[in-house]
Enzyme design. Structure first.
Site, PDB file in Angstrom:
ATOM      1  N   ASP A 155      12.345 -47.069  34.344  1.00 39.15           N
ATOM      2  CA  ASP A 155      13.193 -45.886  34.556  1.00 39.15           C
ATOM      3  C   ASP A 155      14.003 -45.562  33.297  1.00 39.15           C
ATOM      4  O   ASP A 155      14.315 -46.452  32.503  1.00 39.15           O
ATOM      5  CB  ASP A 155      14.127 -46.153  35.750  1.00 39.15           C
ATOM      6  CG  ASP A 155      14.713 -44.870  36.315  1.00 39.15           C
ATOM      7  OD1 ASP A 155      14.258 -43.770  35.929  1.00 39.15           O
ATOM      8  OD2 ASP A 155      15.641 -44.966  37.143  1.00 39.15           O
ATOM      9  N   HIS A 163       8.678 -40.031  28.082  1.00 38.32           N
ATOM     10  CA  HIS A 163       7.531 -40.676  28.743  1.00 38.32           C
ATOM     11  C   HIS A 163       6.547 -41.205  27.690  1.00 38.32           C
ATOM     12  O   HIS A 163       6.002 -42.299  27.840  1.00 38.32           O
ATOM     13  CB  HIS A 163       6.814 -39.687  29.674  1.00 38.32           C
ATOM     14  CG  HIS A 163       7.664 -39.209  30.814  1.00 38.32           C
ATOM     15  ND1 HIS A 163       8.421 -40.062  31.585  1.00 38.32           N
ATOM     16  CD2 HIS A 163       7.885 -37.963  31.326  1.00 38.32           C
ATOM     17  CE1 HIS A 163       9.068 -39.362  32.514  1.00 38.32           C
ATOM     18  NE2 HIS A 163       8.759 -38.095  32.374  1.00 38.32           N
ATOM     19  N   SER A 189       6.019 -42.422  41.784  1.00 36.97           N
ATOM     20  CA  SER A 189       6.312 -42.625  43.204  1.00 36.97           C
ATOM     21  C   SER A 189       5.885 -41.405  44.015  1.00 36.97           C
ATOM     22  O   SER A 189       5.674 -40.317  43.460  1.00 36.97           O
ATOM     23  CB  SER A 189       7.814 -42.862  43.392  1.00 36.97           C
ATOM     24  OG  SER A 189       8.528 -41.655  43.170  1.00 36.97           O
ATOM     25  N   ARG A 236       9.157 -33.455  41.249  1.00 36.98           N
ATOM     26  CA  ARG A 236       9.523 -33.050  39.869  1.00 36.98           C
ATOM     27  C   ARG A 236       8.840 -31.742  39.467  1.00 36.98           C
ATOM     28  O   ARG A 236       7.868 -31.330  40.097  1.00 36.98           O
ATOM     29  CB  ARG A 236       9.103 -34.164  38.902  1.00 36.98           C
ATOM     30  CG  ARG A 236       9.894 -35.410  39.167  1.00 36.98           C
ATOM     31  CD  ARG A 236       9.851 -36.345  38.008  1.00 36.98           C
ATOM     32  NE  ARG A 236      10.716 -37.480  38.304  1.00 36.98           N
ATOM     33  CZ  ARG A 236      11.114 -38.359  37.421  1.00 36.98           C
ATOM     34  NH1 ARG A 236      10.721 -38.255  36.174  1.00 36.98           N
ATOM     35  NH2 ARG A 236      11.902 -39.351  37.774  1.00 36.98           N
ATOM     36  N   LEU A 260      -4.775 -61.523  33.113  1.00 35.00           N
ATOM     37  CA  LEU A 260      -3.596 -60.812  33.620  1.00 35.00           C
ATOM     38  C   LEU A 260      -4.027 -59.673  34.530  1.00 35.00           C
ATOM     39  O   LEU A 260      -4.858 -58.842  34.134  1.00 35.00           O
ATOM     40  CB  LEU A 260      -2.796 -60.248  32.422  1.00 35.00           C
ATOM     41  CG  LEU A 260      -1.679 -59.254  32.758  1.00 35.00           C
ATOM     42  CD1 LEU A 260      -0.561 -59.927  33.556  1.00 35.00           C
ATOM     43  CD2 LEU A 260      -1.099 -58.647  31.470  1.00 35.00           C
TER      44      LEU A 260
HETATM   45  C1  IPE Z   1      11.437 -44.618  40.248  1.00 35.65           C
HETATM   46  O1  IPE Z   1      12.124 -43.871  39.291  1.00 35.65           O
HETATM   47  C2  IPE Z   1       9.986 -44.308  40.190  1.00 35.65           C
HETATM   48  C3  IPE Z   1       9.280 -44.785  38.995  1.00 35.65           C
HETATM   49  C4  IPE Z   1       9.772 -45.528  38.065  1.00 35.65           C
HETATM   50  C5  IPE Z   1       7.906 -44.400  38.934  1.00 35.65           C
HETATM   51  P1  IPE Z   1      12.841 -42.506  39.678  1.00 35.65           P
HETATM   52  O2  IPE Z   1      13.571 -42.064  38.476  1.00 35.65           O
HETATM   53  O3  IPE Z   1      11.872 -41.551  40.251  1.00 35.65           O
HETATM   54  O4  IPE Z   1      13.834 -42.986  40.828  1.00 35.65           O
HETATM   55  P2  IPE Z   1      15.039 -42.237  41.550  1.00 35.65           P
HETATM   56  O5  IPE Z   1      14.470 -41.026  42.185  1.00 35.65           O
HETATM   57  O6  IPE Z   1      16.047 -41.896  40.505  1.00 35.65           O
HETATM   58  O7  IPE Z   1      15.563 -43.227  42.529  1.00 35.65           O
HETATM   59  C1  IPE Z   2      10.920 -43.028  34.671  1.00 32.32           C
HETATM   60  O1  IPE Z   2      11.799 -42.292  33.896  1.00 32.32           O
HETATM   61  C2  IPE Z   2       9.509 -42.476  34.627  1.00 32.32           C
HETATM   62  C3  IPE Z   2       9.023 -41.941  35.906  1.00 32.32           C
HETATM   63  C4  IPE Z   2       9.699 -41.909  37.025  1.00 32.32           C
HETATM   64  C5  IPE Z   2       7.683 -41.405  35.900  1.00 32.32           C
HETATM   65  P1  IPE Z   2      12.517 -40.999  34.464  1.00 32.32           P
HETATM   66  O2  IPE Z   2      11.646 -39.828  34.180  1.00 32.32           O
HETATM   67  O3  IPE Z   2      12.890 -41.185  35.881  1.00 32.32           O
HETATM   68  O4  IPE Z   2      13.823 -40.935  33.566  1.00 32.32           O
HETATM   69  P2  IPE Z   2      15.289 -40.516  34.011  1.00 32.32           P
HETATM   70  O5  IPE Z   2      15.649 -41.386  35.181  1.00 32.32           O
HETATM   71  O6  IPE Z   2      15.244 -39.079  34.388  1.00 32.32           O
HETATM   72  O7  IPE Z   2      16.126 -40.788  32.829  1.00 32.32           O
HETATM   73 MG    MG Z   3      14.530 -41.916  36.795  1.00 34.48          MG
END
Ligand code: IPE
Ligand code: IPE
Ligand code: MG
Length: 248
Positions: free
Chosen positions: A15, A32, A60, A66, A126
């Site tokens: 995250d 990303h 997820s 998004r 792995l």
């Molecule tokens: C969790 O991250 C999902 C992944 C890392 C794929 P999110 O950034 O989507 O989580 P929330 O929505 O803030 O809880």
């Molecule tokens: C995690 O980073 C990647 C995915 C959930 C795919 P985020 O995209 O959620 O990054 P933040 O939380 O907005 O910083």
């Molecule tokens: Mg996030």
């Protein structure tokens, strides 16, 4: 870091990519992209440290909410990662496994995943489970539905439904539960990740954003894990006693 006391299974909620990019006045997709390098490093650390199972939360069920442009960019990144990294994954004995639903994913993403699964199928060093289009509650509901079908067919009786039987209907069937769950970017939540499997996992949260989570940060997470006393419901005294007995 004590190489004789490593977790067997590490699961990571990757995250903070968006915030990492925003801090640099860049588009979220830039974050990303930078996160892919962290994926490579974490995989190579697991190979180096003999950690046999790694689970990465990549997309997820909730991430469908998004902007479409970000979702499409994520698929492009996944496809290009598979194409670029497949030879080195194969060479290093990595097996890629998908946890989540194929339905709903664009066909080109399904093809790339199928290719990765097929080409790495003999990897033994792995196992990397990629949680993609994954939700913990969905996984549990799916298992319940499959068990219901088996009961209707007469293959299972309701009284046969034990913890072990239930677990065998999850994506993680046959895989030990995660010893360590890591979440980057300082969020103290699970976000529908591996709800069943993390019942007794150690949890490590770091403020570091995913694109900055490299070998040194991974090492810190493992070192924190190695300080923990895993009691599984018992008392600390019992654990100490068992340690003394097994040292004899
Ligand atoms: C969790 O991250 C999902 C992944 C890392 C794929 P999110 O950034 O989507 O989580 P929330 O929505 O803030 O809880
Ligand atoms: C995690 O980073 C990647 C995915 C959930 C795919 P985020 O995209 O959620 O990054 P933040 O939380 O907005 O910083
Ligand atoms: Mg996030």
């Amino acid at each position: 870091m004590d190489l004789t006391n490593m977790p067997r299974h590490v699961a990571i909620i990757m995250d903070g990519n968006g915030r990492w990019a925003r801090k640099r006045l860049m588009n979220r997709v830039y974050g990303h992209e930078a996160g892919i390098e962290s994926v490579r490093q974490v995989i190579s650390c697991c190979l180096k440290w003999n950690i046999p199972y790694l689970t990465l939360y990549a997309f997820s069920k909730e991430n469908w909410a998004r902007p479409q442009s970000e979702i499409s960019a994520l698929w492009q990144l996944l496809i290009s990662f598979i194409h670029k990294d497949l030879p080195s994954l194969i060479e290093n004995g990595v097996r890629v496994i998908h946890w989540g639903d194929k339905e709903g994913l664009p066909p080109e993403v399904c093809h790339a995943i199928d290719e990765a699964l097929r080409e790495t199928a003999s990897g033994k060093k792995l196992h990397v489970h990629v949680a993609l289009n994954y939700g913990g509650r969905h996984e549990i509901t799916r298992a319940a539905r499959m068990i219901g079908e088996e009961i209707l067919k007469g293959n299972i009786r309701p009284e046969d439904v034990t913890l072990d039987l239930f677990a065998s209907f999850l994506f993680s069937s046959g895989v030990p539960d995660p010893d360590l769950v890591i979440r980057t970017s300082g969020e103290h939540r699970i976000s529908n990740f591996l709800l069943w499997q993390i019942a007794y996992s150690e949890i490590y949260v770091t403020d570091v954003y995913w694109p900055d989570f490299r070998e040194d940060e991974f090492k810190k997470a493992i070192e924190s894990y190695q300080q923990r006393e895993r009691r599984f419901g018992r008392t600390s005294e019992q654990i100490q006693q068992e340690r003394c007995v097994s040292a004899l």
